[in-house]
Design a protein around this motif. Structure first.
Motif, short mmCIF file in Angstrom:
data_model
loop_
_atom_site.label_atom_id
_atom_site.label_comp_id
_atom_site.label_asym_id
_atom_site.label_seq_id
_atom_site.Cartn_x
_atom_site.Cartn_y
_atom_site.Cartn_z
N LYS A 92 0.81 -1.23 0.00
CA LYS A 92 0.00 0.00 0.00
C LYS A 92 0.84 1.28 0.00
CE LYS A 92 -4.11 -2.03 0.46
NZ LYS A 92 -5.19 -1.89 -0.53
N SER A 93 2.09 1.19 0.47
CA SER A 93 2.91 2.39 0.60
C SER A 93 4.22 2.26 -0.17
CB SER A 93 3.23 2.67 2.07
OG SER A 93 4.17 3.71 2.20
N THR A 94 4.58 3.35 -0.84
CA THR A 94 5.86 3.39 -1.58
C THR A 94 6.82 4.40 -0.95
OG1 THR A 94 4.95 5.05 -3.09
CG2 THR A 94 4.75 2.73 -3.75
N ILE A 95 6.60 4.74 0.32
CA ILE A 95 7.34 5.85 0.93
C ILE A 95 8.85 5.60 0.99
CG2 ILE A 95 7.07 5.03 3.33
CD1 ILE A 95 6.63 8.12 3.99
N ILE A 96 9.28 4.36 1.17
CA ILE A 96 10.71 4.08 1.28
C ILE A 96 11.42 4.38 -0.04
CG2 ILE A 96 12.45 2.32 1.79
CD1 ILE A 96 10.73 3.23 4.20
N SER A 97 10.84 3.94 -1.14
CA SER A 97 11.45 4.23 -2.45
C SER A 97 11.25 5.69 -2.83
CB SER A 97 10.84 3.31 -3.52
OG SER A 97 9.44 3.46 -3.58
N ASP A 98 10.11 6.26 -2.47
CA ASP A 98 9.84 7.68 -2.81
C ASP A 98 10.88 8.60 -2.17
OD1 ASP A 98 7.62 6.86 -4.21
OD2 ASP A 98 6.17 7.48 -2.68
N LEU A 99 11.30 8.27 -0.95
CA LEU A 99 12.27 9.10 -0.23
C LEU A 99 13.71 8.62 -0.40
CD1 LEU A 99 10.33 9.63 3.14
CD2 LEU A 99 10.53 11.24 1.24
N ASN A 100 13.88 7.57 -1.22
CA ASN A 100 15.22 6.99 -1.46
C ASN A 100 15.91 6.60 -0.15
OD1 ASN A 100 15.30 7.15 -4.32
ND2 ASN A 100 15.62 9.36 -4.15
N LEU A 101 15.15 5.97 0.73
CA LEU A 101 15.70 5.59 2.02
C LEU A 101 16.30 4.18 1.95
CD1 LEU A 101 12.82 6.90 4.33
CD2 LEU A 101 15.05 7.97 3.91
N VAL A 102 17.35 3.97 2.74
CA VAL A 102 18.01 2.67 2.82
C VAL A 102 17.69 2.06 4.17
CG1 VAL A 102 20.22 1.46 2.80
CG2 VAL A 102 19.88 3.46 1.32
N LYS A 103 17.33 0.79 4.17
CA LYS A 103 16.95 0.10 5.41
C LYS A 103 18.05 0.23 6.46
CE LYS A 103 15.20 -4.37 7.08
NZ LYS A 103 13.91 -3.89 7.56
N ASN A 104 17.63 0.58 7.67
CA ASN A 104 18.52 0.72 8.85
C ASN A 104 19.50 1.88 8.75
OD1 ASN A 104 17.38 -1.48 10.22
ND2 ASN A 104 18.70 -2.93 9.15
N GLU A 105 19.32 2.75 7.76
CA GLU A 105 20.24 3.88 7.61
C GLU A 105 19.59 5.22 7.94
OE1 GLU A 105 23.50 3.86 7.15
OE2 GLU A 105 23.37 1.68 7.29
N PHE A 106 18.41 5.17 8.56
CA PHE A 106 17.77 6.43 8.97
C PHE A 106 17.06 6.23 10.31
CE2 PHE A 106 14.43 4.17 6.74
CZ PHE A 106 13.27 4.47 7.44
N VAL A 107 16.84 7.34 11.00
CA VAL A 107 16.14 7.36 12.28
C VAL A 107 14.76 7.99 12.05
CG1 VAL A 107 16.12 8.38 14.60
CG2 VAL A 107 18.27 7.54 13.61
N LEU A 108 13.72 7.36 12.60
CA LEU A 108 12.37 7.91 12.52
C LEU A 108 12.09 8.70 13.80
CD1 LEU A 108 9.53 8.17 11.27
CD2 LEU A 108 8.96 5.98 12.38
N ALA A 109 11.73 9.97 13.65
CA ALA A 109 11.43 10.81 14.81
C ALA A 109 10.04 11.41 14.70
CB ALA A 109 12.47 11.93 14.93
N THR A 110 9.35 11.53 15.83
CA THR A 110 8.09 12.29 15.87
C THR A 110 8.08 13.12 17.15
OG1 THR A 110 6.73 10.68 17.09
CG2 THR A 110 6.87 10.40 14.69
N ILE A 111 7.81 14.38 17.02
CA ILE A 111 7.72 15.30 18.17
C ILE A 111 6.45 16.13 18.00
CG2 ILE A 111 8.81 17.22 19.41
CD1 ILE A 111 10.41 14.62 19.60
N HIS A 112 5.52 15.96 18.94
CA HIS A 112 4.26 16.70 18.78
C HIS A 112 3.59 17.07 20.10
CE1 HIS A 112 2.58 12.70 19.51
NE2 HIS A 112 1.51 13.33 19.92
N ARG A 113 4.04 16.49 21.23
CA ARG A 113 3.33 16.74 22.48
C ARG A 113 3.40 18.22 22.88
NH1 ARG A 113 1.06 12.98 25.67
NH2 ARG A 113 1.48 10.82 25.11
N GLN A 114 2.29 18.71 23.38
CA GLN A 114 2.18 20.12 23.74
C GLN A 114 3.24 20.52 24.76
OE1 GLN A 114 -1.89 21.16 24.33
NE2 GLN A 114 -1.45 23.27 24.89
N GLU A 115 3.56 19.62 25.69
CA GLU A 115 4.54 19.93 26.73
C GLU A 115 5.92 20.21 26.12
OE1 GLU A 115 5.64 15.59 28.46
OE2 GLU A 115 3.55 15.94 27.99
#
Length: 360
Positions: free
Chosen positions: A189-212
């Motif tokens: 369903k998703s092509t995001i890895i190829s779309d972003l030219n990402l290599v497995k285990n070579e990037f860090v996924l981060a999310t920051i959104h909490r109001q605090e």
């Protein structure tokens, strides 16, 4: 036929709710009515979202969002009460710790309708968090508390729930069922890895959104300074939450990392599968990192999922730049099997059987 009303208000709740909905549809013994409060407006939750995720479409959409906590909870309470009076369910199911959770539980309890709280017993022990208030109050007025972990059960025991006429059961974490189900189709369903030219285990996924974190300039600056430093070792990919984007602009911060637009659930799963590590202030993503065998650095002062930290799969780093970077570097050299069963199996079926007993 018995009837239940399920209250959902945010995308993660729909993903969890889909697990139980599939079990309900399989058994064909109970009718489920889904109410979407609209609490979290999410552009990714279009008709396509419901079709692709195989999630039943809500019968009711209240479209309540963008208000203060009091106004939001009050409007939800009023409208959910009308729905319950019309539908006359045998039980109401709520998930997690949102305003939708509390409003659904309150509306049901005042009409003497049984309440099922899924993800019960979780505690951050930070009463300043609105989510902590919601989960404590919901637990206290529920009839069936579905706990994901032994620690959650222990939290309720320590609060005296053994003396209340409330059924406390450990079923496991329903999100584990969801990740296992959707992981089989996310790659198609998703092509995001190829779309972003990402290599497995070579990037860090981060999310920051909490109001605090977002609303505190020092904390936000420190966290993104750490992400910039980490980016020198491994590329940092961060789906940018609208609130975080707004505050970065307000504080004139332009961190040198890779920002992408918010992503759908399938793309998030693919990012999780292929990243080397997760850095987040999200609660749910900590567990999803574990389910995908990734270490997690938690940019908060506490976590509801203490077994992750206790067993060495996550660490609470807070928002200190040096601590975040050091914890990231320590995890880079660590090897663990991720074979421990922390969150159970076949959770949706176990919850369903308990609900069936409750409403017999």
């Amino acid at each position: 036929m018995k009837k239940i009303v399920t209250i959902l208000g945010a995308r993660p709740q729909f993903v969890k709710g889909a697990v139980l909905s599939r079990v309900i549809q399989k058994h064909k013994e109970v009718e489920e009515i889904i109410v979407h409060t609209g609490q979290h407006f999410d552009a990714n939750m279009s008709a396509v979202f419901f079709d692709e995720m195989q999630i039943p479409k809500p019968k009711y959409n209240l479209n309540i969002n963008g208000l203060s906590h009091g106004a939001m909870t009050g409007q939800m309470l009023e409208k959910i009460e009308d729905i319950l009076l019309a539908e006359k369910p045998d039980a109401v199911i709520v998930y997690g710790d949102t305003n939708s959770t509390l409003a659904g539980a309150l509306a049901a309890k005042k009409l003497q309708v049984k309440v099922v709280h899924i993800e019960a017993g979780l505690r951050s022990f930070n009463i300043q968090m609105p989510e902590e208030v919601n989960r404590i109050l919901t637990d206290r007025i529920a009839n069936l508390l579905s706990c994901p972990t032994d620690i959650a059960v222990s939290n309720l025991k320590n609060e005296g729930f053994n003396g209340f006429d409330i059924l406390v059961e450990k079923h496991g974490d329903i999100m584990k069922d969801a990740v296992e189900f959707y992981s089989k189709v996310s790659e198609e369903k998703s092509t995001i890895i190829s779309d972003l030219n990402l290599v497995k285990n070579e990037f860090v996924l981060a999310t920051i959104h909490r109001q605090e974190n977002t609303d505190d300039q020092e904390k936000l600056t420190n966290v993104f300074s750490a992400l910039e430093e980490i980016n020198k070792t491994k590329q940092v990919i961060l789906p940018l939450h609208p609130r975080t984007k707004k505050m970065l602009e307000k504080y004139c911060l332009q961190p040198n990392i890779t920002f992408i637009d918010p992503v759908g659930y399938f793309s998030m799963l693919e990012l999780l599968k292929n990243c080397s590590m997760v850095i987040t202030d999200s609660g749910g993503l900590q567990k999803e990192a574990f389910f995908n065998k990734k270490f997690c650095v938690i940019a908060r002062e506490e976590t509801e999922w203490k077994e992750l930290e206790k067993n060495g799969y996550a660490t609470i780093s807070g928002t200190n730049t040096e601590t975040l970077v050091n914890d990231f570097n320590q995890f880079l050299t660590l090897n663990k099997s991720f074979e421990e069963e922390l969150y159970g199996n076949n959770v949706g079926e176990k919850i369903y059987q308990s609900i069936k007993k409750l409403i017999q």
